[in-house]
Design a protein around this motif. Structure first.
Motif, PDB file in Angstrom:
ATOM      1  N   GLU A   1      -4.169  20.302 -13.686  1.00  0.00           N
ATOM      2  CA  GLU A   1      -4.721  19.451 -12.639  1.00  0.00           C
ATOM      3  C   GLU A   1      -4.360  20.008 -11.263  1.00  0.00           C
ATOM      4  OE1 GLU A   1      -4.991  14.786 -12.212  1.00  0.00           O
ATOM      5  OE2 GLU A   1      -2.986  15.493 -11.699  1.00  0.00           O
ATOM      6  N   SER A   2      -5.326  19.943 -10.361  1.00  0.00           N
ATOM      7  CA  SER A   2      -5.132  20.370  -8.985  1.00  0.00           C
ATOM      8  C   SER A   2      -5.438  19.183  -8.073  1.00  0.00           C
ATOM      9  CB  SER A   2      -6.088  21.528  -8.670  1.00  0.00           C
ATOM     10  OG  SER A   2      -6.036  21.858  -7.311  1.00  0.00           O
ATOM     11  N   CYS A   3      -4.512  18.858  -7.153  1.00  0.00           N
ATOM     12  CA  CYS A   3      -4.680  17.742  -6.221  1.00  0.00           C
ATOM     13  C   CYS A   3      -4.710  18.287  -4.802  1.00  0.00           C
ATOM     14  CB  CYS A   3      -3.547  16.737  -6.368  1.00  0.00           C
ATOM     15  SG  CYS A   3      -3.487  15.934  -7.981  1.00  0.00           S
ATOM     16  N   LEU A   4      -5.821  18.068  -4.095  1.00  0.00           N
ATOM     17  CA  LEU A   4      -6.006  18.599  -2.758  1.00  0.00           C
ATOM     18  C   LEU A   4      -6.351  17.493  -1.768  1.00  0.00           C
ATOM     19  CD1 LEU A   4      -8.186  21.686  -3.759  1.00  0.00           C
ATOM     20  CD2 LEU A   4      -5.736  21.668  -3.274  1.00  0.00           C
ATOM     21  N   THR A   5      -5.819  17.597  -0.555  1.00  0.00           N
ATOM     22  CA  THR A   5      -6.138  16.662   0.519  1.00  0.00           C
ATOM     23  C   THR A   5      -7.547  16.954   1.014  1.00  0.00           C
ATOM     24  OG1 THR A   5      -3.826  16.545   1.196  1.00  0.00           O
ATOM     25  CG2 THR A   5      -5.457  15.886   2.833  1.00  0.00           C
ATOM     26  N   GLN A   6      -8.343  15.906   1.188  1.00  0.00           N
ATOM     27  CA  GLN A   6      -9.713  16.051   1.665  1.00  0.00           C
ATOM     28  C   GLN A   6      -9.759  15.675   3.139  1.00  0.00           C
ATOM     29  OE1 GLN A   6     -11.928  17.226  -0.910  1.00  0.00           O
ATOM     30  NE2 GLN A   6      -9.883  17.309  -1.817  1.00  0.00           N
ATOM     31  N   VAL A   7     -10.327  16.563   3.967  1.00  0.00           N
ATOM     32  CA  VAL A   7     -10.448  16.280   5.396  1.00  0.00           C
ATOM     33  C   VAL A   7     -11.896  16.483   5.824  1.00  0.00           C
ATOM     34  CG1 VAL A   7      -8.059  16.896   5.944  1.00  0.00           C
ATOM     35  CG2 VAL A   7      -9.826  18.623   6.106  1.00  0.00           C
ATOM     36  N   ARG A   8     -12.304  15.694   6.812  1.00  0.00           N
ATOM     37  CA  ARG A   8     -13.645  15.842   7.372  1.00  0.00           C
ATOM     38  C   ARG A   8     -13.550  16.687   8.632  1.00  0.00           C
ATOM     39  NH1 ARG A   8     -18.551  11.711   7.588  1.00  0.00           N
ATOM     40  NH2 ARG A   8     -20.005  13.226   8.421  1.00  0.00           N
ATOM     41  N   VAL A   9     -14.455  17.662   8.726  1.00  0.00           N
ATOM     42  CA  VAL A   9     -14.529  18.541   9.881  1.00  0.00           C
ATOM     43  C   VAL A   9     -15.997  18.550  10.316  1.00  0.00           C
ATOM     44  CG1 VAL A   9     -14.076  20.846  10.790  1.00  0.00           C
ATOM     45  CG2 VAL A   9     -12.688  19.963   8.907  1.00  0.00           C
ATOM     46  N   GLY A  10     -16.319  17.729  11.296  1.00  0.00           N
ATOM     47  CA  GLY A  10     -17.716  17.597  11.708  1.00  0.00           C
ATOM     48  C   GLY A  10     -18.532  17.001  10.579  1.00  0.00           C
ATOM     49  N   SER A  11     -19.602  17.674  10.179  1.00  0.00           N
ATOM     50  CA  SER A  11     -20.452  17.178   9.096  1.00  0.00           C
ATOM     51  C   SER A  11     -20.048  17.741   7.742  1.00  0.00           C
ATOM     52  CB  SER A  11     -21.915  17.532   9.379  1.00  0.00           C
ATOM     53  OG  SER A  11     -22.077  18.943   9.416  1.00  0.00           O
ATOM     54  N   LYS A  12     -19.003  18.567   7.706  1.00  0.00           N
ATOM     55  CA  LYS A  12     -18.539  19.173   6.459  1.00  0.00           C
ATOM     56  C   LYS A  12     -17.165  18.632   6.089  1.00  0.00           C
ATOM     57  CE  LYS A  12     -21.188  23.343   6.913  1.00  0.00           C
ATOM     58  NZ  LYS A  12     -21.266  24.736   6.573  1.00  0.00           N
ATOM     59  N   TYR A  13     -16.740  18.994   4.896  1.00  0.00           N
ATOM     60  CA  TYR A  13     -15.426  18.596   4.392  1.00  0.00           C
ATOM     61  C   TYR A  13     -14.660  19.831   3.957  1.00  0.00           C
ATOM     62  CZ  TYR A  13     -17.289  13.871   4.263  1.00  0.00           C
ATOM     63  OH  TYR A  13     -17.832  12.670   4.620  1.00  0.00           O
ATOM     64  N   GLU A  14     -13.348  19.692   3.918  1.00  0.00           N
ATOM     65  CA  GLU A  14     -12.487  20.749   3.403  1.00  0.00           C
ATOM     66  C   GLU A  14     -11.509  20.147   2.405  1.00  0.00           C
ATOM     67  OE1 GLU A  14     -12.368  23.606   7.350  1.00  0.00           O
ATOM     68  OE2 GLU A  14     -10.588  22.417   6.847  1.00  0.00           O
ATOM     69  N   ALA A  15     -11.243  20.892   1.346  1.00  0.00           N
ATOM     70  CA  ALA A  15     -10.185  20.556   0.388  1.00  0.00           C
ATOM     71  C   ALA A  15      -9.019  21.459   0.758  1.00  0.00           C
ATOM     72  CB  ALA A  15     -10.655  20.809  -1.034  1.00  0.00           C
ATOM     73  N   ARG A  16      -7.860  20.846   1.082  1.00  0.00           N
ATOM     74  CA  ARG A  16      -6.725  21.626   1.586  1.00  0.00           C
ATOM     75  C   ARG A  16      -5.520  21.547   0.661  1.00  0.00           C
ATOM     76  NH1 ARG A  16      -6.559  21.361   8.102  1.00  0.00           N
ATOM     77  NH2 ARG A  16      -8.703  22.050   8.422  1.00  0.00           N
ATOM     78  N   ASN A  17      -4.835  22.686   0.555  1.00  0.00           N
ATOM     79  CA  ASN A  17      -3.581  22.769  -0.184  1.00  0.00           C
ATOM     80  C   ASN A  17      -2.490  22.040   0.596  1.00  0.00           C
ATOM     81  OD1 ASN A  17      -4.514  24.613  -2.321  1.00  0.00           O
ATOM     82  ND2 ASN A  17      -4.789  26.033  -0.623  1.00  0.00           N
ATOM     83  N   ASP A  18      -1.345  21.830  -0.038  1.00  0.00           N
ATOM     84  CA  ASP A  18      -0.222  21.151   0.614  1.00  0.00           C
ATOM     85  C   ASP A  18       0.251  21.861   1.883  1.00  0.00           C
ATOM     86  OD1 ASP A  18      -0.209  19.054  -1.177  1.00  0.00           O
ATOM     87  OD2 ASP A  18       1.332  19.941  -2.464  1.00  0.00           O
ATOM     88  N   ASP A  19       0.084  23.187   1.944  1.00  0.00           N
ATOM     89  CA  ASP A  19       0.519  23.922   3.141  1.00  0.00           C
ATOM     90  C   ASP A  19      -0.538  23.920   4.251  1.00  0.00           C
ATOM     91  OD1 ASP A  19      -1.404  25.703   2.243  1.00  0.00           O
ATOM     92  OD2 ASP A  19       0.001  27.353   1.907  1.00  0.00           O
TER      93      ASP A  19
END
Length: 117
Positions: free
Chosen positions: A89-107
């Motif tokens: 299992e992989s758990c990533l923080t989801q952030v919104r950047v304008g009209s797109k999204y990013e899945a980010r690692n803990d770092d």
């Protein structure tokens, strides 16, 4: 317009101004409502479809193979465990950047950028 509506508008503008245009993590409730209602995600290497029963499928561009897995929300992160091929299992923080999204690692590094359809 009611005072309460103005307060909501002012709060949204203040949040945008205070963030300085920086990406802001997506809240658990927003993650749940988005992915729990059947989201279609497009990313540079393919697409993923999330279903209300907590399953997910992934199709990579140029491949006929469809990978299956499960998903859940945990502490502001979208967690995915792939069954085929098997992966932890992989758990990533989801952030919104304008009209797109990013899945980010803990770092804070970006694991994947995507759009919602």
């Amino acid at each position: 317009m009611k005072v309460s509506s103005w307060c909501g508008v002012v709060a949204a503008v203040a949040l945008a101004a205070c963030s300085g245009g920086q990406p802001v993590p997506v809240a658990d409730a927003d993650l749940q409502s988005t992915f729990g209602n059947g989201a279609q995600v497009q990313f540079d290497k393919g697409s993923m479809t999330f279903f209300g029963d907590k399953t997910v499928s992934r199709e990579m561009t140029g491949s006929a193979q469809i990978d299956d897995g499960t998903w859940r929300i945990d502490g502001g992160k979208l967690c995915i465990a792939w069954k085929s091929p098997a992966a932890p299992e992989s758990c990533l923080t989801q952030v919104r950047v304008g009209s797109k999204y990013e899945a980010r690692n803990d770092d804070g590094t970006v694991a994947m950028s995507y759009t919602l359809n």
